[in-house]
Structure formats: C-alpha cells, structure tokens
Scaffold this motif. Structure first.
Motif, PDB file in Angstrom:
ATOM      1  N   THR A  26      66.227  54.763  51.651  1.00 52.09           N
ATOM      2  CA  THR A  26      66.539  54.696  50.230  1.00 52.09           C
ATOM      3  C   THR A  26      67.911  54.072  50.045  1.00 52.09           C
ATOM      4  O   THR A  26      68.811  54.261  50.854  1.00 52.09           O
ATOM      5  N   LYS A  27      68.061  53.347  48.954  1.00 57.95           N
ATOM      6  CA  LYS A  27      69.338  52.684  48.710  1.00 57.95           C
ATOM      7  C   LYS A  27      70.303  53.638  48.029  1.00 57.95           C
ATOM      8  O   LYS A  27      69.885  54.579  47.343  1.00 57.95           O
ATOM      9  N   VAL A  28      71.571  53.389  48.223  1.00 59.82           N
ATOM     10  CA  VAL A  28      72.592  54.227  47.602  1.00 59.82           C
ATOM     11  C   VAL A  28      72.769  53.802  46.144  1.00 59.82           C
ATOM     12  O   VAL A  28      72.792  52.617  45.835  1.00 59.82           O
ATOM     13  N   GLU A  29      72.878  54.798  45.275  1.00 60.28           N
ATOM     14  CA  GLU A  29      73.125  54.494  43.860  1.00 60.28           C
ATOM     15  C   GLU A  29      74.610  54.196  43.682  1.00 60.28           C
ATOM     16  O   GLU A  29      75.464  55.016  44.021  1.00 60.28           O
ATOM     17  N   ASN A  30      74.933  53.011  43.201  1.00 60.66           N
ATOM     18  CA  ASN A  30      76.342  52.669  43.020  1.00 60.66           C
ATOM     19  C   ASN A  30      76.457  51.538  42.005  1.00 60.66           C
ATOM     20  O   ASN A  30      76.075  50.403  42.269  1.00 60.66           O
ATOM     21  N   ASN A  31      76.994  51.865  40.843  1.00 58.97           N
ATOM     22  CA  ASN A  31      77.065  50.848  39.795  1.00 58.97           C
ATOM     23  C   ASN A  31      78.190  49.848  40.005  1.00 58.97           C
ATOM     24  O   ASN A  31      78.250  48.824  39.336  1.00 58.97           O
ATOM     25  N   ALA A  84      78.341  48.027  42.377  1.00 59.86           N
ATOM     26  CA  ALA A  84      77.683  46.871  42.967  1.00 59.86           C
ATOM     27  C   ALA A  84      77.586  45.725  41.971  1.00 59.86           C
ATOM     28  O   ALA A  84      77.449  44.568  42.358  1.00 59.86           O
ATOM     29  N   TRP A  85      77.671  46.049  40.709  1.00 61.50           N
ATOM     30  CA  TRP A  85      77.639  45.006  39.688  1.00 61.50           C
ATOM     31  C   TRP A  85      78.742  43.966  39.893  1.00 61.50           C
ATOM     32  O   TRP A  85      78.574  42.795  39.589  1.00 61.50           O
TER      33      TRP A  85
END
Lengths: 289, 303
Positions: free
Chosen positions: A3-8, A10-11
């Motif tokens: 699963t990928k890490v949630e990280n905004n 990254a925008w």
C-alpha cells in the motif's frame, strides 16, 4: 503490491509537471472552448453564438464521413496489426546477438519521422520509380494510389501496418519475455500442443501488454495526420481524409475558427471517452493481480 | 545419425529415472524434433518479415545514391552510377543542414525538460497517495491522447503572443504536451519495480529526500531513465505537425524543409531520398544504446 503512503506533500513533486502541462494543454484548450462559442470576424469583432457551431458540426455531413472513415480505418488496422504483431513476437529469437539485432531492425520503422514514412510509401507505391507499384503492374494488377480510392485506402492501411506493427510486436515480445521458463517446462511434460501453449500460457500473459497496445494503436491511428497527408493528400476526392486532416483543413485552410474549435472539442471528447474506458480497464486489471 | 543421437539422449535419462522413462523417450524426441522444425519455421518467417519490413527503407537508400535521370529511367536494385551528389547537396547548403541542427536542438531541449519534471512526479505517483492523484494521472494520460491538430491554432496564437514563435524552445514546450505524460507513465512503471524498503532504509540511514533521490534512487532506475529519454527523443523527432506550425525560418525542422523544397524544385527524388535517409540515422543511433530495455519501455514499464 504494497500500500502507498498517504502524503499530500507529494503534490510538490507533481507541481512542475502540472505547471508545464497546464501551460501547453489547459491554456490552449480554454482558447478552443472560447472560440467554439463565438463568431469571429477579426481580432476585435466577435459575437457570442452559444451552441450554434456545435449544432452545425454535429450536422455536417463531411465530418460524419470523416468520422466513419476514421473508425473504419482504426478498426481495420487494429484487426491486422494486433494478430500480425503477436505472430511476429512469437517468431522473434529469444537469446543472443540475433535477438538484439532483431529488436533493433524491427524498431526501425518507429523511428522514422512520419512525413518520411509518407514519402517512403509515396515513392515505393509509384509505378514508374517504386518497387511496389512496379511489382503490382508486373503481376497485372491495375494499381494507382493517386487516382483509385480503393488503392489509396489499401496503400494507407498497408503503410500503417508497415509502420506500426513493430510497436505491437515489441510490446508482445516484452510480454513473452516475462513468462517464466517453468511454465513452458510444465507444458512440455504435459505434451501440450503448440496451440495449447499459446492459448493457455502465452495469450493470458499477453493480455496486459495487448491492452496497452490496443490503446496506443487506437489513439494514434485516431489522430493520424502526417502520413496520409504526405501520401495521398487526403484524396482522391476525400476518400482518405481522416478526422485530423478534416480539422486542419477547416481551421487553417478555411480559417473557420468557430466551427473548427467546436469540431476540436467533439473530437477530443470522443478520444477522452475511449481513453477513459481503456484506462479503467487497465487499472482494474492491475488491482485484480 | 539421428538414430544414434536419440539413443545417446535417452540413455542418461533412463539411467537417472529408471525404466518408466525409457518408454517415454521416443515420444519426447519426437516432440523435440517438432520443436526444432518450429524454430526453423519461425526463423524463416522472421527473416521474411524483416525483408518485407526493410525493403521500402532499402529502396529509399538505393534511390538516394542515384541521379534523378537514373531514377526516372528505370528500376534497379543497385545504383548503376553510384553518386554521393545528393548528400553533398544537403551538407553543402545551410538551409538544408540547419534543419537537422534545429530538429536536434528542440528534441534535446524537450528531452531534458520532460525528464527533469517527470522524475519527481513519477516518484510521487509510484510512492504516495495524495488528493486527486488518480485524476491527475488520468488527466496527464489524456494529454498523451490529445490529437495535436486540436491544439494547432491555440498553440500558434499562444506562442506568438508571448514572443516565442519560431524558437526552438516553443517546439520543445509544445512537444511536452505528449512527452511529459509519456515520461511520467514509463518512469512510474520502472520506479514501481524498485522495492519500497530501499527508500525506507535510506531515510532511516539519515538521507534527506533530495540526497536519496539523486545518489541512490536515480542510479537504481537508470535503465528506465535511458528508455524514457529514448522515447522522448523518438516522439519529438518524428512529430511534424506542431513543429512545422510553430516555426517559420529560424527553428524550421528538417521534416518541414523536406516537404517545402521538394515541391518547389519539381520533385528532386534523389535529394528527397537522401534527406529521408539522413532523418532515419539519429533514431538508429539512439536505439542501439537502449536495445536491451526498449521492449520493456514500449510496454510503458509495465510488464
């Protein structure tokens, strides 16, 4: 698949791409939308006409014809290129120097500028100076791509098959290489026939790359412009005028900005729709894996 | 000969697996012979396909070494009066050879821009989930699918209004429309093949993100970067419609020069063929470097 890490944040990494594509896609697209609802006489005189151009475009028989031709063309080349590409991929050597050499040779047509592809076939198909044209007249076929609509069609299809089958072949080749050797060993022990090996081992493994192949070939054939333009100029008559060429004729040739813009949007929407269907299919398949 | 080799083959297997194998041995060699026939047939088919594939290109090459009078006087597989005159004409005339320089310039610019912006973005897509990531990815993809003809006129006006018309950078930026999404897509495929543990270990070891990315991650995916660069090169090199529309004199690509000069001089077939041959060479040079990875690249890194 982890699963990928949630990280905004990254925008921030995506931002450069967003800016550069926005500059070359959103701004021009907005211009097109703007034109499509206006009647433009010159730089300072224009009237809002609402959906007028869209109505006109939808009812334009020339565009209907171009659209039908386009679908017919895309279907024809898909029906030829996909099976042929699979066949070529199955025949390609798998090991050693000959494999590298084959890869490079097969890829050559893909690296030729599109107008040169047109030029090559323009020369190749001529009766006086081209090998193919001369061959046809030697075996007694009345062949002239410049005056006979059917010959023109056949030549454009032949050119596209020559040009793009390598893409399908290379895709399938890389798909075939991804099949572990043990599968083939198991098949040998079961004394499976060549057809059974293809049908139950190779083809299922090829599904993924084939979808990409069909997607790319459909899209690219749907916006084909340069090759038929150089080869036949869309003629004889308008028998090989596909969508892109019809659009360019209207936008640049007649400078009908409004209708051309409305046409562009409809054209783009058709592509977007098909693209979305393919994209969802690919994504779902990866999820199933 | 065949007889002796089959008995020779079946002996060790019989010794190894006992008597049950000896009964199967002749069937096995029959299948082997069939397989060998199949290999021979597929090799023959491959050669046939390659000949058909290369014939039109050979014809162009053949023509480029002939004079116009020879071309028009009849068909022949080899040039009778071998001449380099057509090539000399191209290399001796700046309006011709500048076309190649222009094309190369904007292709390289496009390659650099595409890679620079696509690398971080592809990393983000392969490693993180963020608001609107799926929509963003699809939107990018849809640009790869956009017909250039749709953007022709707006591009022309946009670049004219910001004073970039007829510059190399204008064409390079315009080609970003389809090359950046493609680069992101291919790189994302390659990056997803790199295990995430490597990132995590590096962060634990105290690497900052930029340091990790440049020192560790980029070397790991260099074949992916090579393939991406190749594809950017290829699609920018073969595109004509946008390149022709956005240039007039200073940045005119070779492909556009070919179409114009030919019609003006009343079909100089030999010259046209020579110019065509010269446009094929750069592609053949670059594909040599990525030959082992190119097939995976065509699958957009997704095999």
């Amino acid at each position: 698949m982890q699963t990928k890490v949630e990280n905004n944040k990254a925008w921030f990494l995506v931002l450069p791409v967003f800016i550069i594509v926005a500059f070359s896609a959103i701004i021009p697209l907005m211009t097109v939308v703007n034109y499509s609802v206006q009647d433009i006489f010159d730089q300072n005189t224009s009237y809002f006409v609402g959906a007028e151009w869209f109505k006109q475009v939808m009812l334009d028989s020339r565009l209907h014809d171009a659209l039908i031709r386009q679908f017919l063309f895309s279907l024809t080349i898909l029906l030829i290129e996909i099976p042929l590409g699979i066949g070529v991929a199955l025949m390609m050597p798998t090991k050693g120097k000959s494999a590298s050499l084959c890869l490079i040779l097969v890829a050559i047509p893909l690296l030729i500028p599109w107008n040169v592809v047109g030029t090559i076939w323009q020369i190749f198909g001529r009766e006086d100076i081209g090998l193919f044209g001369a061959f046809m007249s030697t075996i007694g076929v009345d062949y002239n791509y410049a005056s006979d609509p059917f010959d023109a069609w056949a030549t454009v299809v032949l050119m596209d098959v020559w040009h793009w089958t390598p893409l399908v072949a290379l895709l399938c080749y890389s798909g075939l290489r991804a099949i572990p050797e043990v599968y083939y060993q198991a098949a040998r022990i079961d004394q499976a026939s060549r057809w059974a090996v293809f049908r139950y081992i190779q083809l299922p493994k090829l599904t993924n790359v084939l979808i990409i192949g069909v997607l790319l070939r459909f899209m690219d054939s749907f916006m084909i412009y340069t090759e038929p333009f150089v080869l036949t100029g869309g003629g004889p008559g308008s028998s090989t005028t596909f969508l892109s060429q019809a659009l360019v004729q209207q936008a640049i040739g007649q400078f009908d900005l409004g209708p051309a813009a409305a046409f562009s949007l409809v054209y783009f929407l058709i592509i977007l729709l098909v693209c979305w269907v393919f994209y969802t299919t690919i994504m779902n398949m990866q999820k199933d894996k | 000969m065949t007889q002796s080799s089959t008995t020779h083959d079946s002996k060790p297997s019989a010794a190894k697996y006992g008597t049950a194998e000896t009964i199967q041995a002749p069937v096995y060699s029959h299948a082997e012979r069939k397989a060998r026939n199949a290999t021979r047939r597929s090799r023959l088919g491959m050669v046939l396909y390659l000949v058909l594939l290369l014939l039109p290109i050979y014809w162009l090459l053949n023509m480029s070494f002939k004079t116009n009078t020879e071309i028009l006087s009849g068909l022949s597989f080899f040039p009778e009066n071998f001449t380099l005159e057509n090539y000399a004409k191209i290399f001796g005339d700046p309006t011709w050879y500048m076309g190649y320089i222009n094309s190369t310039l904007y292709v390289v610019m496009n390659m650099v821009i595409s890679l620079l912006v696509a690398l971080p973005a592809a990393y983000a897509f392969s490693r993180y989930r963020f608001v609107g990531d799926k929509h963003m990815f699809f939107w990018l993809l849809s640009n790869r699918m956009a017909p250039p003809a749709v953007f022709l006129l707006p591009f022309f006006q946009l670049y004219s209004s910001v004073g970039l018309f007829d510059t190399h950078i204008a064409v390079a930026l315009a080609h970003c429309l389809f090359n950046v999404p493609l680069a992101v897509w291919i790189l994302e495929g390659f990056m997803s093949g790199v295990p995430r543990e490597i990132d995590e270990t590096a962060y634990i070891d105290g690497y900052s993100f930029p340091k990790f990315f440049v020192r560790i991650f980029i070397p790991l995916i260099r074949s992916g970067i090579g393939v991406t660069a190749f594809f950017c090169f290829m699609f920018s090199w073969v595109e004509l419609l946008l390149a022709r529309t956005l240039t007039s004199v200073e940045a005119k690509p070779i492909a556009a020069i070919m179409t114009r000069t030919v019609s003006a001089s009343g079909m100089d077939w030999g010259l046209l063929a020579a110019a065509g041959v010269l446009t094929i060479i750069p592609g053949m040079l670059v594909i040599y470097f990525v030959r082992n990875h190119v097939a995976k690249g065509f699958a957009l890194g997704r095999v």
